[in-house]
Design a protein around this motif. Structure first.
Motif, PDB file in Angstrom:
ATOM      1  N   LEU A  71       0.874  -1.159   0.000  1.00 39.95           N
ATOM      2  CA  LEU A  71       0.000   0.000   0.000  1.00 39.95           C
ATOM      3  C   LEU A  71       0.917   1.215   0.000  1.00 39.95           C
ATOM      4  O   LEU A  71       1.706   1.413   0.927  1.00 39.95           O
ATOM      5  CB  LEU A  71      -0.896   0.011   1.247  1.00 39.95           C
ATOM      6  N   ALA A  72       0.842   2.015  -1.063  1.00 42.71           N
ATOM      7  CA  ALA A  72       1.757   3.151  -1.219  1.00 42.71           C
ATOM      8  C   ALA A  72       0.995   4.467  -1.217  1.00 42.71           C
ATOM      9  O   ALA A  72      -0.036   4.613  -1.885  1.00 42.71           O
ATOM     10  CB  ALA A  72       2.547   3.022  -2.518  1.00 42.71           C
ATOM     11  N   ARG A 111       3.986  15.636   5.447  1.00 46.57           N
ATOM     12  CA  ARG A 111       2.549  15.798   5.160  1.00 46.57           C
ATOM     13  C   ARG A 111       1.963  14.509   4.592  1.00 46.57           C
ATOM     14  O   ARG A 111       0.861  14.117   4.948  1.00 46.57           O
ATOM     15  CB  ARG A 111       2.336  16.961   4.194  1.00 46.57           C
ATOM     16  N   ALA A 112       2.713  13.842   3.730  1.00 44.80           N
ATOM     17  CA  ALA A 112       2.267  12.555   3.199  1.00 44.80           C
ATOM     18  C   ALA A 112       2.211  11.514   4.315  1.00 44.80           C
ATOM     19  O   ALA A 112       1.300  10.676   4.357  1.00 44.80           O
ATOM     20  CB  ALA A 112       3.183  12.098   2.070  1.00 44.80           C
ATOM     21  N   ALA A 113       3.160  11.570   5.237  1.00 42.43           N
ATOM     22  CA  ALA A 113       3.189  10.620   6.361  1.00 42.43           C
ATOM     23  C   ALA A 113       1.960  10.788   7.250  1.00 42.43           C
ATOM     24  O   ALA A 113       1.435   9.804   7.772  1.00 42.43           O
ATOM     25  CB  ALA A 113       4.468  10.801   7.170  1.00 42.43           C
ATOM     26  N   ARG A 114       1.482  12.015   7.417  1.00 39.37           N
ATOM     27  CA  ARG A 114       0.260  12.239   8.209  1.00 39.37           C
ATOM     28  C   ARG A 114      -0.928  11.513   7.589  1.00 39.37           C
ATOM     29  O   ARG A 114      -1.737  10.921   8.286  1.00 39.37           O
ATOM     30  CB  ARG A 114      -0.036  13.733   8.331  1.00 39.37           C
ATOM     31  N   VAL A 115      -1.023  11.564   6.269  1.00 38.88           N
ATOM     32  CA  VAL A 115      -2.113  10.860   5.581  1.00 38.88           C
ATOM     33  C   VAL A 115      -1.946   9.356   5.763  1.00 38.88           C
ATOM     34  O   VAL A 115      -2.904   8.637   6.064  1.00 38.88           O
ATOM     35  CB  VAL A 115      -2.159  11.218   4.077  1.00 38.88           C
ATOM     36  N   ALA A 116      -0.722   8.876   5.590  1.00 38.90           N
ATOM     37  CA  ALA A 116      -0.462   7.435   5.745  1.00 38.90           C
ATOM     38  C   ALA A 116      -0.832   6.980   7.149  1.00 38.90           C
ATOM     39  O   ALA A 116      -1.486   5.938   7.318  1.00 38.90           O
ATOM     40  CB  ALA A 116       1.000   7.135   5.438  1.00 38.90           C
ATOM     41  N   GLN A 117      -0.452   7.734   8.159  1.00 39.82           N
ATOM     42  CA  GLN A 117      -0.756   7.349   9.536  1.00 39.82           C
ATOM     43  C   GLN A 117      -2.256   7.383   9.815  1.00 39.82           C
ATOM     44  O   GLN A 117      -2.774   6.555  10.556  1.00 39.82           O
ATOM     45  CB  GLN A 117      -0.002   8.250  10.510  1.00 39.82           C
ATOM     46  N   ALA A 118      -2.960   8.319   9.197  1.00 38.65           N
ATOM     47  CA  ALA A 118      -4.401   8.435   9.420  1.00 38.65           C
ATOM     48  C   ALA A 118      -5.187   7.359   8.670  1.00 38.65           C
ATOM     49  O   ALA A 118      -6.176   6.830   9.200  1.00 38.65           O
ATOM     50  CB  ALA A 118      -4.888   9.821   9.001  1.00 38.65           C
ATOM     51  N   THR A 125      -0.996  -7.944   6.586  1.00 41.22           N
ATOM     52  CA  THR A 125       0.314  -8.346   6.051  1.00 41.22           C
ATOM     53  C   THR A 125       0.891  -7.343   5.047  1.00 41.22           C
ATOM     54  O   THR A 125       1.922  -7.611   4.445  1.00 41.22           O
ATOM     55  CB  THR A 125       0.193  -9.722   5.362  1.00 41.22           C
ATOM     56  N   ASP A 126       0.237  -6.202   4.879  1.00 44.71           N
ATOM     57  CA  ASP A 126       0.699  -5.213   3.903  1.00 44.71           C
ATOM     58  C   ASP A 126       1.954  -4.487   4.355  1.00 44.71           C
ATOM     59  O   ASP A 126       2.169  -4.241   5.533  1.00 44.71           O
ATOM     60  CB  ASP A 126      -0.378  -4.152   3.655  1.00 44.71           C
ATOM     61  N   ASP A 127       2.757  -4.131   3.358  1.00 43.84           N
ATOM     62  CA  ASP A 127       3.842  -3.174   3.526  1.00 43.84           C
ATOM     63  C   ASP A 127       3.247  -1.805   3.238  1.00 43.84           C
ATOM     64  O   ASP A 127       2.670  -1.608   2.166  1.00 43.84           O
ATOM     65  CB  ASP A 127       4.932  -3.426   2.476  1.00 43.84           C
ATOM     66  N   VAL A 128       3.369  -0.876   4.148  1.00 43.52           N
ATOM     67  CA  VAL A 128       2.873   0.485   3.937  1.00 43.52           C
ATOM     68  C   VAL A 128       4.090   1.370   3.753  1.00 43.52           C
ATOM     69  O   VAL A 128       5.015   1.333   4.556  1.00 43.52           O
ATOM     70  CB  VAL A 128       2.016   0.965   5.124  1.00 43.52           C
ATOM     71  N   ARG A 129       4.070   2.163   2.691  1.00 46.30           N
ATOM     72  CA  ARG A 129       5.241   2.994   2.418  1.00 46.30           C
ATOM     73  C   ARG A 129       4.831   4.286   1.721  1.00 46.30           C
ATOM     74  O   ARG A 129       3.713   4.422   1.239  1.00 46.30           O
ATOM     75  CB  ARG A 129       6.249   2.238   1.569  1.00 46.30           C
ATOM     76  N   ILE A 130       5.774   5.199   1.671  1.00 43.51           N
ATOM     77  CA  ILE A 130       5.585   6.453   0.951  1.00 43.51           C
ATOM     78  C   ILE A 130       6.578   6.466  -0.200  1.00 43.51           C
ATOM     79  O   ILE A 130       7.771   6.238  -0.013  1.00 43.51           O
ATOM     80  CB  ILE A 130       5.776   7.666   1.879  1.00 43.51           C
ATOM     81  N   ASP A 131       6.054   6.712  -1.401  1.00 39.96           N
ATOM     82  CA  ASP A 131       6.847   6.760  -2.621  1.00 39.96           C
ATOM     83  C   ASP A 131       6.743   8.155  -3.229  1.00 39.96           C
ATOM     84  O   ASP A 131       5.872   8.945  -2.860  1.00 39.96           O
ATOM     85  CB  ASP A 131       6.325   5.759  -3.663  1.00 39.96           C
ATOM     86  N   VAL A 179      10.655   6.207   0.214  1.00 35.50           N
ATOM     87  CA  VAL A 179      11.362   7.445   0.553  1.00 35.50           C
ATOM     88  C   VAL A 179      11.145   7.821   2.016  1.00 35.50           C
ATOM     89  O   VAL A 179      11.914   8.589   2.578  1.00 35.50           O
ATOM     90  CB  VAL A 179      10.988   8.627  -0.361  1.00 35.50           C
ATOM     91  N   TRP A 180      10.085   7.284   2.588  1.00 31.85           N
ATOM     92  CA  TRP A 180       9.764   7.580   3.985  1.00 31.85           C
ATOM     93  C   TRP A 180       8.975   6.400   4.502  1.00 31.85           C
ATOM     94  O   TRP A 180       8.063   5.935   3.850  1.00 31.85           O
ATOM     95  CB  TRP A 180       8.917   8.844   4.047  1.00 31.85           C
ATOM     96  N   GLN A 181       9.319   5.918   5.659  1.00 33.54           N
ATOM     97  CA  GLN A 181       8.604   4.788   6.246  1.00 33.54           C
ATOM     98  C   GLN A 181       7.764   5.318   7.393  1.00 33.54           C
ATOM     99  O   GLN A 181       8.307   5.788   8.383  1.00 33.54           O
ATOM    100  CB  GLN A 181       9.589   3.729   6.746  1.00 33.54           C
ATOM    101  N   PRO A 182       6.420   5.277   7.271  1.00 35.15           N
ATOM    102  CA  PRO A 182       5.581   5.791   8.358  1.00 35.15           C
ATOM    103  C   PRO A 182       5.635   4.897   9.598  1.00 35.15           C
ATOM    104  O   PRO A 182       6.048   3.781   9.547  1.00 35.15           O
ATOM    105  CB  PRO A 182       4.181   5.797   7.770  1.00 35.15           C
TER     106      PRO A 182
END
Length: 122
Positions: free
Chosen positions: A56-57, A81-88, A97-103, A119-122
């Motif tokens: 999930l990116a 700012r992208a990490a805030r969305v990912a965390q929410a 079992t998903d890998d969550v990441r920011i690309d 590029v950033w791991q939440p």
């Protein structure tokens, strides 16, 4: 809205459409686009949320008129700012079992999109 800002807005939207097309061609499923969460200083934004298999990116898209300017297109503030969305949203969208990441996808005229993963791991 100024002419310059209007053009930048159009270019950004075109870049996001191109990035979504590119991701689909690579087997990604686009879940959401132009996502914004929070208020005030806690606002988070991300251009595309996509899934491919167990990944999930949260994807930030950057467009520059010259490819050499792409190296400075993304900074820590934008990634936060992208990490805030990912965390929410990850608790709602991610499977256990998903890998969550920011690309990041970087775009410039006459260049293939450059997809940078993790590029950033939440």
């Amino acid at each position: 809205m100024s002419r310059r800002k209007s053009r930048a807005e159009r270019d950004g939207q075109r870049a996001e459409r191109t990035a979504a097309w590119y991701l689909r061609a690579k087997g990604w499923r686009i879940l959401q686009r132009q996502v914004r969460v929070g208020q005030g200083r806690g606002v988070g934004e991300v251009d595309i949320i996509a899934r491919r298999g167990r990944v999930l990116a949260f994807i930030e898209v950057k467009w520059r008129r010259e490819a050499k300017a792409l190296d400075q297109a993304i900074d820590e503030r934008r990634l936060r700012r992208a990490a805030r969305v990912a965390q929410a949203l990850a608790p709602q969208l991610a499977r256990p079992t998903d890998d969550v990441r920011i690309d990041v996808i970087l775009l410039a005229p006459w260049h293939w999109p450059r997809h940078i993963t993790h590029v950033w791991q939440p």
